[in-house]
Design a protein around this motif. Structure first.
Motif, PDB file in Angstrom:
ATOM      1  N   ASN A 135      -9.416   4.198  10.991  1.00  0.00           N
ATOM      2  CA  ASN A 135      -8.377   4.517  11.977  1.00  0.00           C
ATOM      3  C   ASN A 135      -7.011   3.990  11.583  1.00  0.00           C
ATOM      4  OD1 ASN A 135     -10.264   5.752  13.823  1.00  0.00           O
ATOM      5  ND2 ASN A 135     -10.971   3.691  14.330  1.00  0.00           N
ATOM      6  N   ARG A 136      -6.884   3.466  10.353  1.00  0.00           N
ATOM      7  CA  ARG A 136      -5.614   2.909   9.915  1.00  0.00           C
ATOM      8  C   ARG A 136      -4.526   3.983   9.876  1.00  0.00           C
ATOM      9  NH1 ARG A 136      -7.156   0.745   5.521  1.00  0.00           N
ATOM     10  NH2 ARG A 136      -7.146  -1.450   6.090  1.00  0.00           N
ATOM     11  N   LYS A 137      -3.342   3.645  10.373  1.00  0.00           N
ATOM     12  CA  LYS A 137      -2.221   4.582  10.401  1.00  0.00           C
ATOM     13  C   LYS A 137      -1.127   4.205   9.402  1.00  0.00           C
ATOM     14  CE  LYS A 137      -4.091   6.923  13.744  1.00  0.00           C
ATOM     15  NZ  LYS A 137      -4.689   8.265  13.487  1.00  0.00           N
ATOM     16  N   ASP A 138      -1.098   2.946   8.986  1.00  0.00           N
ATOM     17  CA  ASP A 138      -0.056   2.516   8.065  1.00  0.00           C
ATOM     18  C   ASP A 138      -0.512   2.720   6.620  1.00  0.00           C
ATOM     19  OD1 ASP A 138      -2.052   0.642   8.343  1.00  0.00           O
ATOM     20  OD2 ASP A 138      -0.745  -1.072   7.965  1.00  0.00           O
ATOM     21  N   ILE A 139       0.415   2.584   5.666  1.00  0.00           N
ATOM     22  CA  ILE A 139       0.085   2.727   4.259  1.00  0.00           C
ATOM     23  C   ILE A 139      -0.702   1.496   3.819  1.00  0.00           C
ATOM     24  CG2 ILE A 139       0.989   3.052   1.935  1.00  0.00           C
ATOM     25  CD1 ILE A 139       1.575   5.369   3.820  1.00  0.00           C
ATOM     26  N   PRO A 140      -1.916   1.665   3.284  1.00  0.00           N
ATOM     27  CA  PRO A 140      -2.732   0.511   2.894  1.00  0.00           C
ATOM     28  C   PRO A 140      -2.192  -0.182   1.654  1.00  0.00           C
ATOM     29  CG  PRO A 140      -3.821   2.551   2.261  1.00  0.00           C
ATOM     30  CD  PRO A 140      -2.614   2.951   3.077  1.00  0.00           C
ATOM     31  N   VAL A 141      -2.565  -1.452   1.490  1.00  0.00           N
ATOM     32  CA  VAL A 141      -2.078  -2.229   0.340  1.00  0.00           C
ATOM     33  C   VAL A 141      -2.714  -1.772  -0.972  1.00  0.00           C
ATOM     34  CG1 VAL A 141      -1.525  -4.284   1.692  1.00  0.00           C
ATOM     35  CG2 VAL A 141      -3.830  -4.025   0.719  1.00  0.00           C
TER      36      VAL A 141
ATOM     37  N   GLY B 290      -7.046  15.695  -8.378  1.00  0.00           N
ATOM     38  CA  GLY B 290      -7.951  15.767  -7.234  1.00  0.00           C
ATOM     39  C   GLY B 290      -7.439  15.136  -5.959  1.00  0.00           C
ATOM     40  N   VAL B 291      -6.180  15.347  -5.624  1.00  0.00           N
ATOM     41  CA  VAL B 291      -5.621  14.728  -4.419  1.00  0.00           C
ATOM     42  C   VAL B 291      -5.845  15.603  -3.192  1.00  0.00           C
ATOM     43  CG1 VAL B 291      -3.862  13.445  -5.685  1.00  0.00           C
ATOM     44  CG2 VAL B 291      -3.350  15.758  -4.857  1.00  0.00           C
ATOM     45  N   SER B 292      -5.778  14.962  -2.027  1.00  0.00           N
ATOM     46  CA  SER B 292      -5.917  15.667  -0.757  1.00  0.00           C
ATOM     47  C   SER B 292      -5.050  14.986   0.285  1.00  0.00           C
ATOM     48  CB  SER B 292      -7.376  15.657  -0.288  1.00  0.00           C
ATOM     49  OG  SER B 292      -7.481  16.068   1.058  1.00  0.00           O
ATOM     50  N   GLN B 293      -4.356  15.780   1.078  1.00  0.00           N
ATOM     51  CA  GLN B 293      -3.580  15.169   2.167  1.00  0.00           C
ATOM     52  C   GLN B 293      -4.370  15.160   3.470  1.00  0.00           C
ATOM     53  OE1 GLN B 293       0.042  17.605   2.172  1.00  0.00           O
ATOM     54  NE2 GLN B 293      -0.582  18.493   4.126  1.00  0.00           N
ATOM     55  N   VAL B 294      -5.629  15.589   3.402  1.00  0.00           N
ATOM     56  CA  VAL B 294      -6.519  15.503   4.565  1.00  0.00           C
ATOM     57  C   VAL B 294      -7.217  14.153   4.571  1.00  0.00           C
ATOM     58  CG1 VAL B 294      -8.514  16.514   5.732  1.00  0.00           C
ATOM     59  CG2 VAL B 294      -6.852  18.003   4.592  1.00  0.00           C
ATOM     60  N   ASP B 295      -7.857  13.818   3.440  1.00  0.00           N
ATOM     61  CA  ASP B 295      -8.530  12.519   3.297  1.00  0.00           C
ATOM     62  C   ASP B 295      -7.799  11.707   2.237  1.00  0.00           C
ATOM     63  OD1 ASP B 295     -10.495  13.064   5.141  1.00  0.00           O
ATOM     64  OD2 ASP B 295     -11.887  13.874   3.674  1.00  0.00           O
ATOM     65  N   TYR B 296      -6.572  11.289   2.519  1.00  0.00           N
ATOM     66  CA  TYR B 296      -5.783  10.680   1.457  1.00  0.00           C
ATOM     67  C   TYR B 296      -5.417   9.224   1.705  1.00  0.00           C
ATOM     68  CZ  TYR B 296      -1.291  11.111   4.028  1.00  0.00           C
ATOM     69  OH  TYR B 296      -0.263  10.993   4.931  1.00  0.00           O
ATOM     70  N   SER B 297      -6.003   8.602   2.708  1.00  0.00           N
ATOM     71  CA  SER B 297      -5.807   7.173   2.992  1.00  0.00           C
ATOM     72  C   SER B 297      -4.341   6.796   3.186  1.00  0.00           C
ATOM     73  CB  SER B 297      -6.399   6.329   1.847  1.00  0.00           C
ATOM     74  OG  SER B 297      -7.780   6.546   1.730  1.00  0.00           O
ATOM     75  N   GLY B 298      -3.502   7.754   3.525  1.00  0.00           N
ATOM     76  CA  GLY B 298      -2.107   7.443   3.776  1.00  0.00           C
ATOM     77  C   GLY B 298      -1.233   7.386   2.540  1.00  0.00           C
ATOM     78  N   TYR B 299      -1.750   7.778   1.395  1.00  0.00           N
ATOM     79  CA  TYR B 299      -0.959   7.724   0.160  1.00  0.00           C
ATOM     80  C   TYR B 299       0.050   8.876   0.140  1.00  0.00           C
ATOM     81  CZ  TYR B 299      -4.651   4.576  -1.570  1.00  0.00           C
ATOM     82  OH  TYR B 299      -5.541   3.537  -1.734  1.00  0.00           O
TER      83      TYR B 299
END
Length: 224
Positions: A86-92, A121-130
């Motif tokens: 549920n993280r919304k910020d950019i992870p470390v 192989g990038v995705s903006q659906v499951d991209y962990s906020g990157y």
């Protein structure tokens, strides 16, 4: 045969992208990066995957992004956090400008081997906020590459960046990979480089969830 450069980390996404490129009839040239990351587990996987897939050439680029750190993946002073779906910020675990750097290398490699296609192989659906996994960024990089390479500017051979999973969930990606015959036991997803994946970081949680939703058994064993 048309040629393609595939960014191959040894992870789930890049391995699926490699098999997709092969299925589409490309002669594959894979490129991996030893960029000062926390572990080399993925690099070992990438080498094995490239060999099994029969790529034309597999190269490893050495670049010391750990010299400035700024990420839990390149700076030992920053701990890899437990996963939070549920993280919304950019992870470390975000590595500053990593895909920008990787795609620049891939474009150079493509120009030399005569490839006009680059797979990532990038995705903006499951991209962990990157932020460097978004379609907007990929299009901008493709434009920059075609403004700064001789093959595009002088010879009319523009380079196309393929991001086939941009709008796919990781679940859909695994479903596709299984159809393509990807052996996911060869891949490594965990941010940590222990004997077994931790099962707790963001990357592990996304993978575990995706395999469950796809209805397939994840071939990797986890610590937790």
């Amino acid at each position: 045969m048309k040629k393609a450069v595939v960014l191959l980390s040894g992870g789930l996404d890049s391995t699926t992208a490699l098999y997709l490129a092969k299925e589409q009839g490309f002669e594959v040239y894979s490129i991996s990066f030893n960029y000062g990351q926390r572990h080399n587990k993925e690099l070992e996987c990438a080498k094995n995957i490239a060999e099994k897939a029969g790529v034309k050439q597999h190269i490893v680029v050495n670049t010391n992004m750990d010299a400035w750190g700024g990420s839990a993946l390149t700076d030992e002073s920053i701990e890899v956090p437990e996963g939070d779906e549920n993280r919304k910020d950019i992870p470390v675990t975000y590595v500053p400008a990593r895909n920008m750097i990787f795609l620049a290398y891939a474009a150079s490699y493509a120009e030399v081997v005569g490839a006009q296609d680059v797979f990532i192989g990038v995705s903006q659906v499951d991209y962990s906020g990157y932020v460097d996994c978004r379609e907007e960024f990929i299009k901008a990089m493709e434009n920059a590459i075609n403004m700064g390479t001789v093959c595009a500017v002088e010879q009319g051979r523009k380079i196309k960046i393929h991001a086939p999973f941009m709008f796919m969930t990781k679940t859909q990606e695994i479903e596709l990979g299984m159809k393509l015959g990807v052996d996911y036991s060869d891949t490594w997803t965990c941010y940590k480089g222990d004997e077994l994946p931790c099962g707790e970081c963001d990357s592990c949680l996304l993978r575990i969830k995706a395999f469950e939703e796809a209805g397939f058994q994840d071939p990797l064993q986890y610590k937790k």
